[in-house]
Scaffold this active site. Structure first.
Site, PDB file in Angstrom:
ATOM      1  N   GLU A  41       0.630   3.390  -1.380  1.00 19.94           N
ATOM      2  CA  GLU A  41       1.279   2.481  -2.342  1.00 19.94           C
ATOM      3  C   GLU A  41       0.231   1.908  -3.268  1.00 19.94           C
ATOM      4  OE1 GLU A  41       3.754  -0.792  -1.111  1.00 19.94           O
ATOM      5  OE2 GLU A  41       4.728   0.426   0.435  1.00 19.94           O
ATOM      6  N   GLU A  55       2.977  -1.406   6.436  1.00 19.64           N
ATOM      7  CA  GLU A  55       2.471  -2.766   6.262  1.00 19.64           C
ATOM      8  C   GLU A  55       2.876  -3.728   7.389  1.00 19.64           C
ATOM      9  OE1 GLU A  55       3.542  -4.068   2.325  1.00 19.64           O
ATOM     10  OE2 GLU A  55       2.269  -2.594   1.372  1.00 19.64           O
TER      11      GLU A  55
END
Ligand code: IFM
Length: 450
Positions: free
Chosen positions: A355, A163
């Site tokens: 995720e 991320e």
């Protein structure tokens, strides 16, 4: 036909959120160690010094993963645990920890997926300018090489970074994450470019050290989806999905993924920031665009989109009383259909959901158990959409639930519970929540019971 036979089911964690042992065995400082010391930065005034004490209790955690039936486990390494100063001398004890963890996973027949960097940046490198420093891509590649050389005989799945949207955008633009300092747009764009260069150089280093490993990256995104499944709304949602917003450019999926898979930044980025884009060297895009084996995408939610009358798009206002999680994130299962589909169509690469999950106000009930029907319902809805994507031909390779255990949720401290396993942070007792038993059946049937 549902999920592929070799589809892997697992869970995911990140080093700073679970390991603890922040000052043990020669580990250096990370920006998160320092950030947590600043009053007012963390909602409940806590830190990750101990977290889930996974550094000492990793065997217990691997046993729990075995009990749930994980086929794969995605975790990250602490850069300053391996290189206390970020570069230079290696801390053998740090490497030994990941050796033990990997061996224990393999003994339990759980495939390790190693993320090299999930935000705990070496403080010593931050003091040298961090990602603004022109040497920062090489620092990261050197670290990648050390890990790949040491673990590449057993780890066959590497993800370079997690991320980038957050450790650049939330950290240096919004200042909510470490180091929490606002940098001007030209510096944050430069950092983003160095992160991407670091990713490309790291891919080369991993390939050299572990030629048979699969390599990818794990960005996140707002997975916008069409309000109705008409051709017009689908096209509008696709536009929204890959668009760059001037107010929040780092949240864009394309800012990070286009250079990797399409060889350049999205045109819109150049249009929005004509004077602030970094200098792009003649070789940069070749380095950034190293071929990958897999795109690991983190997806939590998105927004419904409709076509407007001018060939553009508009976001649809959420319905009154729309469902949201304890973290106040909207529940939008369609994100797990359209997200992977748009990405696979645009970038032509196999995808793993690295995720997905939610925070719930979980408590231990009088019967000693943790009942989390909301998590089961959420995951059920999302996984049905993911299965629909697989059935419609999206090349999906795995799903990782965030998170294995409750943990330190960054600036929110211990006020959110994302785990499938309850963690008592005082006693370090772990209790499997109802969702863990439910997930075990999903894994056993490869999603056919959904
Ligand atoms: O806890 C984080 C994780 O570190 C990155 N992705 C989102 C999770 C939940 O906020």
């Amino acid at each position: 036909m549902g999920f592929r036979k070799d589809f892997v089911w697992g869970g995911v964690t990140a080093s700073y959120q679970i390991e603890g042992a922040a000052y043990e065995d020669g580990k250096g400082l990370s920006v998160w160690d320092m950030f947590c010391k600043e009053p007012g930065r963390i909602a409940d005034g806590t830190n990750g010094d101990v977290a889930c004490d996974h550094y000492h209790l990793y065997q217990k955690d691997v046993d729990i993963m075995g009990e749930i039936g994980y086929q794969a486990y995605r975790f990250s390494a602490t850069w300053p645990r391996i290189l206390p100063e970020g570069t230079g001398p290696v801390n053998e004890k740090g490497l030994d920890f990941y050796d033990r963890l990997v061996d224990s996973l393999l003994a339990a027949d759980i495939q390790p997926w190693l993320t090299l960097f999930h935000w705990d940046y070496p403080y010593a490198l931050f003091r040298r300018g961090g990602w603004t420093n022109p040497s920062s891509p090489q620092w990261f590649a050197d670290y990648a090489q050390i890990l790949a050389k040491r673990l590449g005989d057993r780890v066959k799945r590497f993800l370079t970074i997690n991320e980038p949207q957050c450790f650049i955008g939330i950290a240096y633009d919004d200042t909510v994450h470490a180091p929490g300092i606002h940098f001007p747009i030209w510096d944050t764009l430069l950092m983003a470019h160095h992160v991407l260069l670091g990713h490309g150089l790291a891919v080369q280093a991993i390939r050299a050290a572990a030629p048979d490993a699969l390599v990818g990256i794990s960005p996140t995104c707002s997975a916008h989806y069409p309000d109705t499944e008409t051709a017009e709304d689908i096209e509008a949602a696709r536009q929204a999905f890959f668009d760059v917003d001037k107010g929040a450019p780092f949240w864009s999926a394309s800012l990070w993924s286009d250079p990797i898979f399409k060889g350049d930044y999205p045109k819109k980025l150049y249009e929005l920031f004509p004077e602030h884009m970094p200098n792009i060297g003649p070789d940069d895009m070749r380095i950034i665009g190293q071929p990958l084996d897999i795109l690991g995408q983190n997806i939590y939610n998105g927004k419904a989109v409709r076509a407007d009358s001018k060939g553009g798009y508009v976001f649809v206002e959420r319905e009154k009383g729309y469902p949201f999680t304890a973290a106040k994130w909207p529940v939008t299962p369609k994100a797990l259909y359209w997200g992977p589909r748009f990405l696979a169509e645009a970038y032509q690469i196999p995808i793993a959901i690295t995720e997905n999950g939610l925070s719930c106000p979980d408590v231990v009930s009088l019967d000693g158990k943790v009942h989390d029907p909301i998590r089961i319902d959420f995951l059920h809805r999302y996984l049905l959409e993911l299965r629909r994507a697989a059935e419609d031909g999206v090349d999906l390779r795995g799903y990782f639930h965030w998170c294995v255990t409750d943990n330190f949720e960054w600036a929110k401290g211990f006020t959110e519970r994302f785990g499938m396993v309850y963690c008592d942070f005082e006693t370090q007792e772990r209790i499997l929540k109802d969702s863990a038993y439910w997930y075990r059946e999903v894994i056993q049937t490869n999603g056919e019971n959904l």
